[in-house]
Scaffold this motif. Structure first.
Motif: not given
Lengths: 275, 303
Positions: A106-108, A135-138, A150-151, A157-163
């Motif tokens: 799990k990456v952040l 992915c947290f964008l500020g 883009r992100i 394409r990723k199931v376990a992904a969140e922005i």
């Protein structure tokens, strides 16, 4: 370890394409076989003939030996880059330095402002290695949120992904600082690696949070760069040279330079000044 | 066991004959300590002046065939600030401060300030090829070298090295002048005045246009300078210019250098260059059955 002599030769190349990301940020694409082989996190020195030479992270690489830098309008050199048009000449040398190390699990990813640029490039690799990506964008406001689409398309394409997004004015997502999202996340969930790039005050805050929650961290640091090959000492932070030992530093290394990281940098004359 | 690499240069006790060259990394105490930990026998600071100086804009460094061209423009925090930072000094090897100034009196003032700190020696930069009013603009003239060395010698009592420029017709005359005025040793050479042009834009690449060349391209010039100076002065010589292996270090020692300074090779080989050179020189001495590195200093003049 020494640098690659081949990569340090200055190559003059044309700007092939310009993308307006928003009012203050442009992405410049150019052809260079060596830059096209850059790893996420590496940087190059960009020469603006007769103006300056500045360090820039690579923000993407493409087929056809193309690479790109994403430039915020902050000083004389970056203003010159913003005025450039297709066909104008820049000089490049590099890529230099180490790179982000993609991991599994799990990456952040935490990016602030133009700091999102090398992280978007990293994300292209992480979608293949990591099981779960957050992915947290500020940014200051909605318009200045870099590479949001883009992100989004990378993570689609990723199931376990969140922005998650945060803006200082609340025009998109969380109102406030991206570090507040990080704090909530690390408190609630386990994370195997945090990657961060942005203002150093933000990185320092994330470092403290990562230490508190015992999560490993990789950040990209910026200092005044001159030679870019580990000789001149302009980019020193503690015992490290950002150009040769970085620009990516781990939590362990950051702890070793705790007296300077987030607090002090060297000015052009080598004096310590506040970051 | 006796350390065959141990040597003595103008009263400075060195555990090995390698030193960090001025201008490389020595902008902060911690980077000097990294170099010492990597195995250097002594370290030399970046050239320090009375006032802080930002140096030139980029590009300040350009790679060329056989070396690196630089015009940094003497960036430094000023001697006072550097001395304050020396409170962090945990060096276990001698520290030499490189000094630059614009006149003999100012050199003396800088030396006086330097002598208030725990410094083991001074190296006078009268040879920077790209700064106006200082460096080789002073050090091309043997008379001015004498005035500068005398002024400093009258002020401080510590090993005093004079770093010479090769950009003259007679470097031996400069060395003799330095010796006569009371220098403890000579460092030869500073960079060779040079430039680079980008043909697509037709522009000189360095922001300052003119810079100094270092690296293997200048080694034969440096070697010749050390060889010639050795024939004409009695004070020790520190060889500098393109040392990037134990073999090239041995060449300088045999030409007459008591120690060598290393700079540009740090870029190509990393800080491990110091161990590489020292290990190689040690093996060479043993293979040739020498008991000390001192025995090969100037050997080429006797063969």
């Amino acid at each position: 370890m020494g640098y690659r002599t081949e990569a340090n030769v200055m190559r003059t190349t044309q700007i092939e394409r310009i993308d307006d990301e928003h009012q203050l940020v442009k992405t410049l694409h150019f052809k260079d076989p060596l830059c096209a082989k850059a790893e996420p996190g590496q940087f190059i020195m960009v020469w603006l003939p007769g103006v300056d030479e500045i360090p820039m992270s690579i923000s993407s690489t493409h087929l056809d030996r193309m690479a790109a830098i994403t430039v915020g309008k902050v000083g004389e050199a970056t203003k010159t880059l913003h005025k450039m048009t297709k066909g104008d000449l820049i000089g490049v040398r590099g890529p230099f330095g180490n790179s982000f190390k993609p991991v599994g699990g799990k990456v952040l990813i935490v990016g602030g402002g133009t700091g999102i640029a090398p992280l978007a490039f990293l994300l292209e690799r992480l979608v293949a290695t990591a099981q779960n990506i957050k992915c947290f964008l500020g940014a200051k406001n909605r318009r200045e949120l870099l590479f949001h689409s883009r992100i989004r398309s990378l993570l689609a394409r990723k199931v376990a992904a969140e922005i998650k997004t945060s803006t200082e004015d609340g025009s998109l997502g969380h109102k406030g600082l991206v570090t507040e999202l990080v704090e909530a996340e690390l408190t609630a969930h386990s994370v195997d690696m945090v990657y961060a790039c942005g203002r150093e005050s933000m990185l320092l805050e994330i470092f403290h949070l990562a230490q508190k929650h015992k999560v490993p961290l990789q950040v990209s640091l910026e200092r005044i760069m001159r030679c870019a090959i580990g000789l001149c000492g302009s980019c020193s932070i503690g015992k490290y040279r950002v150009c040769a030992d970085g620009p990516i530093f781990t939590d362990t290394q950051l702890a070793e330079v705790a007296g300077e990281f987030g607090l002090l940098k060297r000015d052009f004359d080598g004096r310590r000044i506040s970051t | 066991m006796k350390n065959v690499l141990e040597t003595d240069v103008a009263g400075l006790k060195l555990k090995n004959p390698t030193m960090l060259a001025a201008g490389i990394l020595g902008l902060s105490m911690e980077s000097l300590m990294s170099v010492a930990n990597a195995g250097a026998g002594a370290v030399v600071s970046k050239s320090l002046g009375i006032e802080p100086r930002h140096g030139y804009g980029n590009p300040t460094v350009v790679q060329v065939e056989g070396g690196v061209l630089n015009a940094m423009g003497l960036p430094n925090p000023g001697i006072q600030v550097f001395i304050q930072e020396m409170a962090e000094n945990r060096l276990t090897v001698p520290l030499i401060l490189s000094l630059y100034a614009f006149a003999p009196k100012e050199f003396a003032t800088a030396a006086t300030k330097a002598s208030t700190a725990e410094v083991n020696g001074l190296e006078l930069n009268v040879s920077c090829p790209h700064a106006s009013g200082t460096g080789q603009e002073l050090g091309r003239d043997p008379k001015l070298i004498m005035d500068i060395v005398k002024a400093v010698r009258e002020t401080v009592n510590m090993p005093l090295f004079v770093k010479l420029t090769p950009n003259v017709t007679d470097i031996v005359g400069l060395a003799k002048a330095a010796e006569k005025a009371g220098a403890s040793g000579i460092t030869a050479i500073n960079t060779v005045k040079a430039m680079a042009i980008d043909i697509e834009t037709s522009k000189p690449i360095l922001a300052n246009i003119i810079g100094g060349l270092s690296g293997s391209a200048v080694r034969p010039i440096a070697l010749r300078c050390v060889y010639e100076i050795y024939e004409s002065v009695k004070i020790p010589i520190i060889g500098c210019g393109g040392v990037d292996s134990w073999q090239t270090a041995v060449q300088f020692l045999q030409a007459g250098a008591s120690a060598v300074q290393i700079g540009t090779a740090i870029a190509t080989k990393g800080l491990s260059i110091f161990r590489e050179v020292n290990d190689g020189v040690e093996r060479f001495l043993k293979r040739k059955s020498y008991g000390s590195v001192k025995e090969i200093v100037g050997l080429s003049h006797r063969s």
